[in-house]
Design an enzyme around this catalytic site. Sequence first.
Site, short mmCIF file in Angstrom:
data_model
loop_
_atom_site.label_atom_id
_atom_site.label_comp_id
_atom_site.label_asym_id
_atom_site.label_seq_id
_atom_site.Cartn_x
_atom_site.Cartn_y
_atom_site.Cartn_z
N HIS A 69 14.76 -25.85 -2.63
CA HIS A 69 13.33 -26.13 -2.76
C HIS A 69 12.91 -26.21 -4.23
O HIS A 69 13.43 -25.48 -5.07
CB HIS A 69 12.52 -25.06 -2.03
CG HIS A 69 12.60 -25.20 -0.55
ND1 HIS A 69 13.72 -24.85 0.17
CD2 HIS A 69 11.71 -25.69 0.34
CE1 HIS A 69 13.50 -25.12 1.44
NE2 HIS A 69 12.31 -25.63 1.58
N ALA A 120 4.50 -21.90 2.31
CA ALA A 120 4.05 -23.04 3.11
C ALA A 120 2.66 -23.43 2.61
O ALA A 120 1.65 -22.90 3.06
CB ALA A 120 4.03 -22.68 4.59
N VAL A 121 2.63 -24.35 1.65
CA VAL A 121 1.37 -24.67 0.96
C VAL A 121 0.30 -25.20 1.89
O VAL A 121 -0.89 -25.02 1.61
CB VAL A 121 1.57 -25.64 -0.23
CG1 VAL A 121 2.43 -25.01 -1.30
CG2 VAL A 121 2.12 -26.97 0.21
#
Length: 167
Positions: A69, A120-121
């Site tokens: 990520h 988890a934006v």
Amino acid sequence: MMYAIATLNQMSQSEFTAALGSIFENTPEIAHQAWLARPFENVPQLHQSMAAIVKSMDEAAQLKLICAHPDLGAKFKMAEASVQEQSTVGLDRLSATEYTHFQQLNQAYKNKFSFPFIIAVRNHTKDSILQAFGQRLENSKEAEQQQAIAEIIEIARWRLLLAVEPI
């Protein structure tokens, strides 16, 4: 492209992997394995199957997934899904001061945990992300690794909702 669950169920393993291989950042082998659990009745069942694969990975494989990520607010090439997710909370439009602040937090986090901060934006705002950074920097490495996996599974849920048509 949106896929119907029935279409996914009829795909070959390579087609399925190509269609859903980006659900977990640069880790198409999760989709490859999930294919074995077909047929899926719905998106939640598909997500549950993929999440079980991630949870069953050994620590080294989970760390590899975490490290796949990008940093939040980074200005380098990243997966299209990450670009879209970060733009939903304005991380692609940070002021110079905000960008510097995010980079400092990213570096502090990496220095402590040796992997990138994952959140988890789509469940957050820019401010709540900054607040989470501060809180999570207080965690142990083990707790943070578990939190990162939980966040990755939530990111995948959002990605599946955007890629697979609801029934």
